[in-house]
Scaffold this motif. Structure first.
Motif, PDB file in Angstrom:
ATOM      1  N   ALA A 172       9.327   1.568  -4.080  1.00 12.75           N
ATOM      2  CA  ALA A 172       8.566   0.593  -3.277  1.00 12.75           C
ATOM      3  C   ALA A 172       8.453   1.029  -1.823  1.00 12.75           C
ATOM      4  O   ALA A 172       7.560   0.584  -1.102  1.00 12.75           O
ATOM      5  CB  ALA A 172       9.196  -0.791  -3.368  1.00 12.75           C
ATOM      6  N   MET A 173       9.373   1.914  -1.384  1.00  9.40           N
ATOM      7  CA  MET A 173       9.310   2.442  -0.013  1.00  9.40           C
ATOM      8  C   MET A 173       9.055   3.945  -0.026  1.00  9.40           C
ATOM      9  O   MET A 173       9.369   4.641   0.934  1.00  9.40           O
ATOM     10  CB  MET A 173      10.627   2.130   0.729  1.00  9.40           C
ATOM     11  N   GLU A 204       0.829  -1.227   0.000  1.00 10.12           N
ATOM     12  CA  GLU A 204       0.000   0.000   0.000  1.00 10.12           C
ATOM     13  C   GLU A 204       0.859   1.271   0.000  1.00 10.12           C
ATOM     14  O   GLU A 204       0.356   2.357  -0.288  1.00 10.12           O
ATOM     15  CB  GLU A 204      -0.896   0.020   1.242  1.00 10.12           C
ATOM     16  N   PHE A 205       2.135   1.137   0.322  1.00  2.00           N
ATOM     17  CA  PHE A 205       3.001   2.314   0.450  1.00  2.00           C
ATOM     18  C   PHE A 205       3.953   2.483  -0.747  1.00  2.00           C
ATOM     19  O   PHE A 205       4.884   3.265  -0.702  1.00  2.00           O
ATOM     20  CB  PHE A 205       3.796   2.227   1.766  1.00  2.00           C
ATOM     21  N   VAL A 206       3.684   1.716  -1.810  1.00  2.00           N
ATOM     22  CA  VAL A 206       4.491   1.793  -3.036  1.00  2.00           C
ATOM     23  C   VAL A 206       3.975   2.924  -3.923  1.00  2.00           C
ATOM     24  O   VAL A 206       2.768   3.099  -4.072  1.00  2.00           O
ATOM     25  CB  VAL A 206       4.411   0.454  -3.817  1.00  2.00           C
ATOM     26  N   ASP A 207       4.884   3.693  -4.499  1.00  7.66           N
ATOM     27  CA  ASP A 207       4.506   4.686  -5.521  1.00  7.66           C
ATOM     28  C   ASP A 207       4.656   4.001  -6.877  1.00  7.66           C
ATOM     29  O   ASP A 207       5.762   3.835  -7.386  1.00  7.66           O
ATOM     30  CB  ASP A 207       5.418   5.915  -5.427  1.00  7.66           C
ATOM     31  N   GLN A 208       3.506   3.607  -7.457  1.00  3.26           N
ATOM     32  CA  GLN A 208       3.537   2.832  -8.708  1.00  3.26           C
ATOM     33  C   GLN A 208       4.075   3.629  -9.897  1.00  3.26           C
ATOM     34  O   GLN A 208       4.415   3.043 -10.926  1.00  3.26           O
ATOM     35  CB  GLN A 208       2.125   2.309  -9.037  1.00  3.26           C
ATOM     36  N   THR A 209       4.144   4.939  -9.757  1.00  2.00           N
ATOM     37  CA  THR A 209       4.607   5.755 -10.892  1.00  2.00           C
ATOM     38  C   THR A 209       6.139   5.849 -10.956  1.00  2.00           C
ATOM     39  O   THR A 209       6.677   6.597 -11.763  1.00  2.00           O
ATOM     40  CB  THR A 209       4.037   7.193 -10.815  1.00  2.00           C
ATOM     41  N   LEU A 257      13.278  -5.443 -27.496  1.00  2.00           N
ATOM     42  CA  LEU A 257      12.075  -5.428 -26.665  1.00  2.00           C
ATOM     43  C   LEU A 257      12.209  -4.373 -25.576  1.00  2.00           C
ATOM     44  O   LEU A 257      13.300  -3.886 -25.284  1.00  2.00           O
ATOM     45  CB  LEU A 257      11.812  -6.818 -26.044  1.00  2.00           C
ATOM     46  N   GLN A 258      11.068  -4.043 -24.989  1.00  2.00           N
ATOM     47  CA  GLN A 258      11.037  -3.126 -23.842  1.00  2.00           C
ATOM     48  C   GLN A 258      10.726  -3.942 -22.587  1.00  2.00           C
ATOM     49  O   GLN A 258       9.835  -4.791 -22.604  1.00  2.00           O
ATOM     50  CB  GLN A 258       9.952  -2.072 -24.019  1.00  2.00           C
ATOM     51  N   ALA A 259      11.487  -3.687 -21.534  1.00  2.00           N
ATOM     52  CA  ALA A 259      11.271  -4.401 -20.269  1.00  2.00           C
ATOM     53  C   ALA A 259      10.794  -3.415 -19.214  1.00  2.00           C
ATOM     54  O   ALA A 259      11.224  -2.259 -19.189  1.00  2.00           O
ATOM     55  CB  ALA A 259      12.570  -5.064 -19.821  1.00  2.00           C
ATOM     56  N   LEU A 260       9.898  -3.887 -18.361  1.00  2.00           N
ATOM     57  CA  LEU A 260       9.306  -3.035 -17.332  1.00  2.00           C
ATOM     58  C   LEU A 260       9.890  -3.404 -15.968  1.00  2.00           C
ATOM     59  O   LEU A 260       9.795  -4.556 -15.544  1.00  2.00           O
ATOM     60  CB  LEU A 260       7.790  -3.249 -17.325  1.00  2.00           C
ATOM     61  N   GLU A 261      10.519  -2.436 -15.320  1.00  2.00           N
ATOM     62  CA  GLU A 261      11.061  -2.658 -13.968  1.00  2.00           C
ATOM     63  C   GLU A 261      10.080  -2.078 -12.954  1.00  2.00           C
ATOM     64  O   GLU A 261       9.639  -0.925 -13.085  1.00  2.00           O
ATOM     65  CB  GLU A 261      12.411  -1.944 -13.819  1.00  2.00           C
ATOM     66  N   LEU A 262       9.750  -2.842 -11.943  1.00  3.75           N
ATOM     67  CA  LEU A 262       8.877  -2.343 -10.874  1.00  3.75           C
ATOM     68  C   LEU A 262       9.610  -1.280 -10.053  1.00  3.75           C
ATOM     69  O   LEU A 262      10.838  -1.221 -10.071  1.00  3.75           O
ATOM     70  CB  LEU A 262       8.483  -3.503  -9.949  1.00  3.75           C
ATOM     71  N   PRO A 263       8.863  -0.441  -9.322  1.00  7.88           N
ATOM     72  CA  PRO A 263       9.532   0.510  -8.420  1.00  7.88           C
ATOM     73  C   PRO A 263      10.522  -0.228  -7.522  1.00  7.88           C
ATOM     74  O   PRO A 263      10.181  -1.238  -6.909  1.00  7.88           O
ATOM     75  CB  PRO A 263       8.371   1.094  -7.605  1.00  7.88           C
TER      76      PRO A 263
END
Length: 505
Positions: A474-475, A443-448, A462-468
């Motif tokens: 993520a914090m 709930e405390f992750v900034d998805q942007t 290809l394009q790869a997507l990295e999570l926060p």
């Protein structure tokens, strides 16, 4: 358009159709750069306790540990060591046979200094019928390198970093995994128990488990603790879909969707499942031999002391706010704490009505907290500590990577390149609220704050997507405090020759 086969594939991974479409949408929209206020520095977002304060903080931490709190050491350890040996792979495949580059010359000139030398020597005798020294005398350097890298040898080119022999001792060489067990006993044990959690890749899980089972009793006896060691893998549901350059889903030759690991940000899910009052986070390769550990242990206790001290204060204020019985002076005191100690500021705070102000303060106090060690910038790659603007208009402390910064903005690039400190991934976290309930960390992750990188597969772009990132977006919505720690506490191993540094000898 998703096929029935696609829907079956994502269901098996635990990914919803909505989540998949959201990820594909991110390829089209991209991610916004963060708005920066300033690079954090001493007195402006970074604290630097003096010797007397450090002693007091160590005492604070030891008092806290004595209360029987559950303390966990969390070690991201899934990374393969292949990048460590990039130069040596190149040498094995090169069209010359003797060390030619500076890197190759340094490796072979100092080969006896590596902690894995004895194991390599035995492997060469078994596979080549000759010692390392004899092979080198014959000019057969490539056989030595191949026996280090290849599966029929030590297989160091494919093993996880945590399983390589890093440091020499009279009783035998140690892996980083073992060094983390030692650290766990020295600063994170409570009531004689040291809890250590490793995140590992699926293919290395059994190897890790067997190695731990083989070594754990030795360290338990040596340090007078019992160990509780657990493992987790990155969840398939945190993988991200790959896209073609035009943003459409990238497909494998069999027509299936290509998914890739979402980066270390995926580990927020693993962290969320850890039951602990306090969690230390440190990368697998940032370890030193015992002779250099005292400084690391002291500063780990210092940052933990700061964490529990600030957490106790935040809990005290939350109880006060929830009681509904507080004075104007007490509210002013809480504002000062949030702004000065937690470094979270809101420009229009004076315009808030009393009820809005209490809601705002409660929200900022009632969230996970982390204290991050930062070291003086000496040009090592890595994220930096910044004061940044958040989605809600507040300014707070964040760890940023270069990919999150608009490189066309001269002012921002100046902040990044001239920043006085950077992040060595040295965190201690508090993940429960004042009632003892665990926060739900996703709930405390900034998805942007994810990012897109360019990769290729089978010769196709290809394009790869990295999570926060775990300690980045993520914090993002945690309370963050930066503390200056000595450079001696930061000794990562990025290439095999880093093991020749004095800190690893």
């Amino acid at each position: 358009m998703l096929t029935q086969q696609d829907l079956k594939q994502i269901a098996e991974k635990g990914i919803s159709e909505e989540k998949l479409n959201y990820q594909l949408g991110q390829f089209k929209t991209g991610f916004p750069f963060l708005k920066l206020k300033a690079a954090a520095s001493i007195g402006a977002g970074i604290v630097s306790p003096d010797e007397a304060e450090r002693k007091q903080l160590v005492d604070t931490w030891n008092d806290y540990k004595a209360q029987g709190k559950r303390i966990v050491k969390f070690v991201p350890a899934s990374g393969a060591a292949s990048r460590m040996f990039k130069d040596m792979f190149a040498f094995v495949d090169a069209d010359y046979d003797v060390p030619t580059t500076d890197f190759e010359k340094k490796y072979f000139a100092n080969i006896e200094k590596f902690a894995f030398y004895d194991a390599l020597n035995e492997t060469c005798k078994k596979n080549e019928g000759k010692t390392v020294a004899e092979l080198i005398a014959d000019g057969n350097y490539k056989a030595v390198a191949a026996n280090m890298l290849k599966a029929e040898g030590l297989n160091y080119g494919q093993l996880p970093k945590g399983m390589l022999l890093f440091h020499k001792y009279d009783e035998g060489a140690r892996t980083p995994m073992e060094e983390h067990l030692v650290e766990g006993a020295l600063y994170a044990a409570s009531e004689g128990k040291s809890i250590v959690h490793f995140t590992v890749s699926h293919e290395h899980l059994d190897f890790f488990k067997n190695k731990v089972a083989e070594k754990v009793q030795y360290f338990a006896d040596k340090f007078g603790v019992t160990y509780d060691i657990s493992f987790s893998e990155q969840k398939p549901s945190t993988d991200t879909v790959a896209a073609n350059p035009d943003g459409t889903p990238f497909r494998n030759n069999d027509g299936s969707l290509l998914f890739r690991p979402g980066g270390h940000g995926a580990l927020i899910e693993n962290l969320n499942e850890i039951d602990a009052d306090v969690i230390f986070i440190k990368n697998i390769d940032n370890v030193v031999p015992d002779r250099l550990k005292p400084e690391t242990v002291e500063y780990k206790q210092v940052i933990a002391g700061i964490l529990v001290k600030l957490q106790q204060k935040a809990f005290e204020y939350l109880r006060l706010l929830d009681s509904g019985s507080y004075s104007h002076e007490q509210i002013e005191e809480i504002i000062r704490f949030v702004q000065q100690d937690l470094c979270c500021r809101k420009a229009d705070i004076k315009e808030l009505e009393d009820a809005e102000l209490v809601i705002y303060l409660r929200k900022k106090l009632n969230r996970p907290m982390r204290v991050c060690g930062v070291v003086k910038n000496v040009g090592e790659p890595g994220g930096g500590p910044f004061l940044t603007y958040n989605q809600d208009g507040t300014v707070s402390l964040q760890i940023l990577e270069s990919s999150q910064i608009d490189k066309s903005n001269e002012e921002y690039m100046k902040m990044f390149t001239q920043g006085t400190h950077f992040n060595p991934v040295d965190l201690v976290c508090a993940v429960k609220d004042y009632k003892g309930q665990a926060f739900n960390l996703p709930e405390f992750v900034d998805q942007t704050t994810g990012f897109i990188s360019q990769k290729s597969k089978s010769g196709k772009e290809l394009q790869a997507l990295e999570l926060p990132g775990l300690w980045n977006g993520a914090m993002s919505d945690w309370n963050t405090i930066f503390v200056e720690v000595p450079l001696g506490t930061f000794n990562p191993v990025k290439t095999v020759n880093d093991l020749l540094r004095e800190q690893h000898q």
